[in-house]
Write an enzyme that holds these catalytic residues in place. Structure first.
Site, short mmCIF file in Angstrom:
data_model
loop_
_atom_site.label_atom_id
_atom_site.label_comp_id
_atom_site.label_asym_id
_atom_site.label_seq_id
_atom_site.Cartn_x
_atom_site.Cartn_y
_atom_site.Cartn_z
CG HIS A 64 26.83 28.46 -5.12
ND1 HIS A 64 27.41 28.95 -3.98
CD2 HIS A 64 27.79 28.51 -6.09
CE1 HIS A 64 28.66 29.30 -4.23
NE2 HIS A 64 28.91 29.04 -5.50
CG ASN A 106 32.53 37.96 -5.00
OD1 ASN A 106 32.45 38.92 -4.25
ND2 ASN A 106 33.69 37.57 -5.52
CB ALA A 109 29.74 30.75 -9.65
#
Length: 259
Positions: free
Chosen positions: A210, A180, A111
């Protein structure tokens, strides 16, 4: 055609399976799904059957599945695309996967991105600091091991709650379904023990955010990503499945434009 087998048919794997079956990746076809719970027309119930039907296997079933099957996939001569990158915080597993002889090993970027510039910066000179702050819907970060006050704040509070601040290796162990991207950043840059991670649960957000920061002799970098959460699992970004599909496409047709 590249024959693609799939380990795991959950929030990520089910999307990968559907899109491959619909012809989303030219040159690739779904040939087997190894999942003991899901109901899929191509479902099989053992690894040998999966390997006999696959040129490349996508692992999308979590850390345990990678531990159990990853080395065997490579040693069979079958390529392996890893989605559960957080499992590689286990140095022994990482070493065994890298050293296995046979099929090629691919790590899905998932992502987030920007690893090309960070790796280039590391060639210029050392990166002194690398950090990532991941903000997710509050309920997605609640864990049974947390203090009750923290769980209550995540379940019914109105303010963001920072639930973790520490090294990436620890984050991957405590949040295996959510870290991850942290693991991928660690492997691409300064390692699991030097990447600092903050995990924040926010009741006001509906997307997964993020923010990566890095600094070194080459410069200072800030990369920000805000992804829609998976409708089936708010702990992961919906785009992750499409990152897997993009990676499969690259295996079929190695890219030359974005090196």
């Amino acid at each position: 055609m590249l024959r693609v087998g799939l380990i795991g048919c959950g929030a990520i794997g089910s999307v990968v399976a559907r899109e491959l079956s619909n012809g989303a990746v030219e040159g690739a076809e779904l040939t087997a799904v190894f999942d003991l719970v899901a109901d899929h027309p191509l479902q099989i119930d053992n690894l040998d059957s999966l390997l006999s039907r696959s040129d490349a296997v996508v692992e999308a079933a979590g850390h345990g599945a990678l531990h159990e099957h990853g080395v065997a996939v490579r040693e069979s001569g079958t390529d392996l695309l890893v989605v559960s990158i957080g499992a590689l915080a286990d140095d022994d597993l990482e070493a065994r996967l890298r050293q296995a002889e046979g099929g090629r090993l691919y790590l899905c970027t998932g992502a987030i991105g920007g690893f090309d510039i960070l790796r280039a910066a590391m060639l210029f000179g050392p990166l002194e600091e690398v950090a990532i702050t991941s903000t997710k819907p509050a309920v997605a970060l609640s864990r049974p091991w947390m203090e009750q006050a923290v769980q209550d704040a995540l379940a019914g509070g109105s303010e963001p709650v920072r639930v973790f601040d520490g090294p990436a290796r620890e984050a991957c162990a405590l949040f295996p379904e959510s870290a991850n991207v942290t693991a991928t950043l660690s492997l691409a840059t300064v390692g699991f023990d030097r990447v600092r991670v903050q995990m924040v649960g926010d009741p006001e957000v509906t997307r997964v955010r993020h923010v990566v920061t890095a600094s070194g002799v080459a410069g200072t970098y800030k990369l920000s990503f805000e992804n829609a959460a998976s409708p089936d699992n708010p702990r992961t970004s919906a785009v992750t499945a499409y990152s897997v599909l993009r990676a499969i496409g690259d295996i079929c047709r190695p890219p030359v434009s974005f090196l």
